[in-house]
Design an enzyme around this catalytic site. Structure first.
Site, mmCIF file in Angstrom:
data_model
loop_
_atom_site.group_PDB
_atom_site.id
_atom_site.type_symbol
_atom_site.label_atom_id
_atom_site.label_comp_id
_atom_site.label_asym_id
_atom_site.label_seq_id
_atom_site.Cartn_x
_atom_site.Cartn_y
_atom_site.Cartn_z
ATOM 1 N N LYS A 1 71.184 28.084 -8.752
ATOM 2 C CA LYS A 1 72.425 28.685 -7.412
ATOM 3 C C LYS A 1 73.817 28.629 -7.800
ATOM 4 O O LYS A 1 74.279 29.132 -7.403
ATOM 5 C CB LYS A 1 71.531 27.553 -6.652
ATOM 6 N N HIS B 1 67.799 14.144 -5.864
ATOM 7 C CA HIS B 1 68.797 14.869 -6.186
ATOM 8 C C HIS B 1 69.967 13.641 -6.119
ATOM 9 O O HIS B 1 69.904 13.860 -4.563
ATOM 10 C CB HIS B 1 68.999 16.308 -6.024
ATOM 11 N N SER C 1 75.689 16.525 -5.613
ATOM 12 C CA SER C 1 75.765 17.517 -5.928
ATOM 13 C C SER C 1 77.560 16.290 -6.302
ATOM 14 O O SER C 1 78.406 16.557 -5.019
ATOM 15 C CB SER C 1 75.764 19.196 -6.037
ATOM 16 N N GLY D 1 73.631 16.623 -9.947
ATOM 17 C CA GLY D 1 74.933 16.107 -9.553
ATOM 18 C C GLY D 1 75.468 15.451 -10.657
ATOM 19 O O GLY D 1 75.769 15.051 -10.920
ATOM 20 N N GLU E 1 67.739 18.591 -12.900
ATOM 21 C CA GLU E 1 68.494 19.558 -12.835
ATOM 22 C C GLU E 1 70.147 20.473 -13.134
ATOM 23 O O GLU E 1 70.264 20.777 -11.220
ATOM 24 C CB GLU E 1 68.041 20.403 -11.373
ATOM 25 N N PRO E 2 70.578 20.050 -13.472
ATOM 26 C CA PRO E 2 71.922 20.628 -13.769
ATOM 27 C C PRO E 2 72.428 21.558 -13.889
ATOM 28 O O PRO E 2 71.863 22.552 -14.160
ATOM 29 C CB PRO E 2 72.171 19.877 -15.339
ATOM 30 N N GLY E 3 73.349 21.264 -12.703
ATOM 31 C CA GLY E 3 73.910 23.276 -12.423
ATOM 32 C C GLY E 3 75.901 23.445 -13.180
ATOM 33 O O GLY E 3 75.938 23.382 -13.968
ATOM 34 N N TYR F 1 82.576 25.293 0.776
ATOM 35 C CA TYR F 1 81.691 24.926 0.065
ATOM 36 C C TYR F 1 81.436 23.613 -0.685
ATOM 37 O O TYR F 1 80.123 23.157 0.215
ATOM 38 C CB TYR F 1 80.098 26.050 -0.279
ATOM 39 N N ASP G 1 92.299 37.844 7.228
ATOM 40 C CA ASP G 1 92.028 36.159 8.513
ATOM 41 C C ASP G 1 92.668 35.384 7.677
ATOM 42 O O ASP G 1 92.442 34.716 6.936
ATOM 43 C CB ASP G 1 89.989 36.054 8.108
ATOM 44 N N TYR H 1 79.126 27.060 -8.038
ATOM 45 C CA TYR H 1 79.228 27.405 -6.997
ATOM 46 C C TYR H 1 80.284 28.210 -6.602
ATOM 47 O O TYR H 1 81.114 28.111 -5.456
ATOM 48 C CB TYR H 1 78.838 26.424 -5.991
#
Ligand SMILES: Cc1ncc(COP(=O)(O)O)c(C=O)c1O
Length: 835
Positions: A497, A625, A628, A666, A705-707, A748, A781, A809
């Site tokens: 993700k 987790h 993040s 994280g 689960e590192p992103g 986000y 916008d 992200y």
């Protein structure tokens, strides 16, 4: 977009590794004298036999209730569901030996051995065969025992279900044979990290009155290409004389006895199979000679205790002929062939795995794996990770990842800022691991500092005027080295993700990471790279039914849960799943808080374990987790100690299947080789693992689960100024990307952007004086204001603004709002040799 979707080798590759099923029958209790089954022979295939009596021997010698009364015409029909057919056959007094389009079938009076390679569906043929053999209701025979075995597939994801995963195969086999005396038993012998594996399933007991026998199977990969040339089909290579010459020339004749009846075949355009039988004994050889996925197997079966086969000598001889990079040897039976115990393999091989297992109904199975220096640390899937342990290559030599097609390789220097501690062994496209690399074209640059220089050159060269990224795969590589060094016991499963770019994913796959997926699309994106389902954790604790169905369909087993409702869903849609309890363990200062939504509270742990047990689900571990962008290491200390408590709770409930700890994501991103991000947190994790799981570390699998850690610093975003205005002393600029695009991370991911100008126009390169500045995104916008209060030099339309560390992200959550395509920006890949 430079990425293309082809991989190096034709897809699917041909899978040489065979699925082997042996079924033994015995007279049914209370069965009287039975008539010989007599079936007309309607097959088109012809026997290769040079002897006149061979064709009729089966019917002549078949005893009452004999499987040999089933003639080849009917066998052809029975084999149809497995998707193979008879090419030729040979017989003697004990056995009918059929060469198949995919491997072999041996039929004795009361047993059969079916071996099929490629993408065959061996188990689909079994109900029909059993039905026929047991003759429906008038059964004179009954099944006494069954054994299924195979090595690791090169591309399990290309196999038909249930062969995508051993656990699925086991449940299918249990459906067929689980009712036999003693039920089914399954074993995986060998080394999961290097794929030096042997899978065995057995059910039932030895047939009454059957003497002791044993089987020796030798499977080899990475064959000597010169030797493989023998097995290309040439004109006339299928005449008996030509094949006899071939056997002599290539040395296979030396593996046979003088009295063996031999049947062989050279396939077009290449490939070779041979069956040889003497009395009850059989030899069967299958060769897939294609470079990139070459494979050969030599099996010798039904050895009796008096047979004098010296296993060590035999395997040595086989290896000397084929020159493989890897050799797997499995001996199964009531006794082991002579010299089996601790034999080594001469010719530069070292032992990479050695396992002995008592096997219900068959005595024992001994598995040995050997590899040359070249083939040693490399294995599909996790091979590169194994390579990082070092051994196969000189530490400072470059690591070549791609690309055969373009002739332009990407080289990863294994040097880190601290010296040569990494030895990832991805060497050239012929390495199996390179199957993972999508054909991305990447340019080598000296260091990560040269990214902006590279971008400026591209802007000029291609007259760019829209948003683009530069992804530095060299940085990803060095971060993997740092991970291996600081957390050697923890296998990373990259969180897709975070950034699902195919260049990033395939680089990580080649380096041996697993993957954390949370949707069908994410799972498919990694499986399509050749990643195995057992290298995936589906770490979405609340899955849609379609996700679970897709997991089941692809043979993906590992998944998280944190509620009863999820357990019921898993039970309904994927009851074979391996379930991991996700617990809540927050870092209260994390940038993105997850604990409000995910993770079982401590009071919920025991009831959830109990519910899983009640539903008959298999719970294999605990995950958490901390959030993040976690701020410090102490959250991991607390989380690991909570996980220990969960393991203990499971034991108290009599659940002893837990062997996995998943420490989640994280980890920090940022720039550099990852040392700064990981050092302090790794120290705490290692300490806590020792403290709480020290006694289990031999058997416990620890994953993370590192992103952000892997992708944030590797990606630099370049946006172009295309509008400007001055309001009082404030400079306002419109950029080609904004909050609806990659900069959605401001909303986000709570990201803090660090823009700076990329000076290309020489006239402006001295304009360094800072002014209060506002940066707008491109949509209509008013909200699309990237930064309100930032100090930047004055810029003109056509100038560029650089945003470093934009890999986490960003694109993954971008939209194409206003028709401005921000989800699919242009990407250039580079490989920097150092930081
Ligand atoms: C379940 C899960 N695993 C892993 C990650 C990756 O986290 P990070 O990028 O902070 O390492 C996330 C991020 O939200 C997540 O939800």
């Amino acid at each position: 977009m430079v990425t293309e979707n082809n991989s190096f080798y034709p897809q699917p590759i041909f899978e040489g590794a065979e699925k082997r099923l042996e079924v033994d029958f015995e007279p049914a209790p209370l069965s009287g004298v039975h008539e010989v089954m007599d079936v007309e022979c309607h097959g088109a295939a012809q026997p290769h036999s040079d002897s006149e009596d061979s064709q009729s021997s089966s019917s002549a010698t078949a005893v009452a209730g004999s499987l040999r009364a089933i003639k080849h015409g009917e066998w052809n029909k029975l084999l149809e569901p497995a998707q193979c057919s008879i090419v030729s056959w040979e017989s003697n007094a004990s056995c009918d030996a059929y060469l198949l389009s995919e491997s072999s079938l041996f039929v004795y009076d009361r047993s059969l051995v079916l071996k099929t390679c490629g993408r065959t569906k061996i188990l689909d043929a079994i109900p029909g065969i059993l039905e026929r053999a047991l003759d429906g209701q008038r059964s004179s025979l009954t099944v006494a025992r069954a054994r299924y075995s195979r090595s690791a597939f090169k591309c399990p994801e290309q196999q038909p279900v249930p062969h995508t995963d051993f656990a699925l195969e086991v449940s299918a086999l249990n459906g067929l044979f689980g009712h036999l005396e003693g039920g089914g038993h399954a074993y995986v012998l060998g080394d999961q990290c290097t794929d030096a594996l042997w899978h065995v399933y057995t059910a039932g007991a030895p047939p009454k009155g059957r003497g002791s026998t044993s089987t020796l199977e030798v499977c080899m990969t990475g064959l000597d290409p010169k030797y493989c040339e023998y097995f290309a089909c040439k004109s006339d290579s299928n005449s008996p004389a030509q094949r006899a010459c071939l056997r002599l020339e290539c040395g296979l004749a030396k593996l046979l006895g003088k009295q063996d009846r031999v049947d062989d075949y050279v396939f077009d355009p290449c490939g070779y199979s041979m069956n040889a039988i003497r009395d009850e004994r059989l030899v069967t050889i299958h060769i897939t000679p294609e470079e990139g996925f070459s494979y050969a197997s030599v099996e010798i079966s039904n050895l009796g205790p008096k047979d004098t086969l010296d296993a060590s000598e035999f395997v040595g001889h086989v290896a000397a002929l084929f020159g493989p990079q890897r050799v797997y040897v499995a001996a199964t039976g009531d006794f082991l062939p002579a010299q089996y115990g601790g034999f080594g393999l001469a010719g530069g091989y070292s032992s990479v795995s050695c396992a002995d297992q008592r096997v219900a109904g068959y005595g024992s199975c001994s598995f040995r794996a050997f590899a040359t220096g070249q083939g040693g640390p490399l294995a599909r899937g996790s091979g590169a990770l194994a390579g990082l342990k070092g051994s196969a290559r000189e530490p400072s030599s470059p690591v070549t990842v791609l690309s055969k097609e373009r002739g332009a390789s990407v080289e990863f220097s294994s040097s880190t800022s601290e010296g040569n501690d990494g030895t990832a062994a991805i060497r050239d496209p012929s390495d199996v691991d390179s199957l993972f690399i999508k054909r991305v074209s990447a340019e080598t640059i000296e260091s990560s500092c040269c990214v902006e220089e590279f971008a400026a050159a591209k802007i000029k060269q291609l007259s760019l005027e829209d948003t683009f990224y530069v992804f530095d795969l060299g940085n990803v590589y060095r971060r993997m080295l740092t991970w291996k060094r600081l957390l050697p016991r923890v296998r990373p499963f990259y969180a897709v993700k975070c950034n699902p770019d195919p260049g990033v994913l395939s680089t990580l796959a080649a380096l041996g990471t697993g993957f954390d997926c949370a949707s069908e699309v994410e799972l498919q994106s990694v499986l399509s790279l050749g990643v195995r389902p057992d290298s995936v954790v589906y770490a979405n604790a609340c899955k849609r039914p379609s996700d679970l169905r897709h997991m089941k369909h692809t043979g993906t087993l590992l998944t998280t849960f944190d509620s009863e409702s999820e357990l019921y869903k898993i039970k309904q849609y994927h009851p074979e799943a391996s379930c991991v309890l996700r617990i809540r363990a927050d870092d209260p200062n994390a940038r993105c808080f997850l604990g409000n939504k995910y993770g079982a509270e401590q009071r919920e742990v025991e009831p959830l374990f109990a519910k899983a047990a009640e539903l008959g689900l298999r719970v294999v571990g605990v995950s958490f987790h901390v959030g993040s962008g976690a701020s410090g290491p102490e959250a991991f200390r607390m989380a690991i100690s909570l996980a220990r408590g969960c393991f203990d709770a499971a034991s108290r409930l009599g659940i002893n299947t837990l062997n996995l700890l998943d420490i989640g994501g994280g980890f920090s991103g940022g720039s550099g080789d990852g040392r700064e991000a990981l050092e302090s947190v790794a120290a705490v994790i290692n300490e806590s693992l020792d403290e709480h799981f020290g006694a289990d570390l031999g058997t416990l699998r620890v994953i993370a689960e590192p992103g952000r850690y892997f992708s944030e610093g590797a990606c630099t975003l370049f946006t172009c100024v295309y509008g400007k205005r001055q309001r009082e002393n404030r400079q306002e600029y419109w950029l080609t990307d904004g909050l609806y695009g990659s900069m959605n991370c401001v909303i986000y991911d709570h990201a803090e952007l660090k823009p700076r100008p990329l000076w290309i126009r020489s006239a402006n390169s001295s304009a360094t004086e800072g002014h209060p500045t506002t940066l707008f995104g491109p949509t209509c916008d008013g909200l699309d204001t990237v930064l309100k209060e930032v100090t930047m030099p004055k810029m003109e339309n056509g100038d560029w603004v650089v945003f470093p560390e934009m890999g986490a992200y960003t694109i993954s959550a971008a939209s194409n709002f206003n028709g401005i395509s921000a989800c699919d920006p242009q990407i250039f890949y580079v490989v920097s040799k150092r930081e």
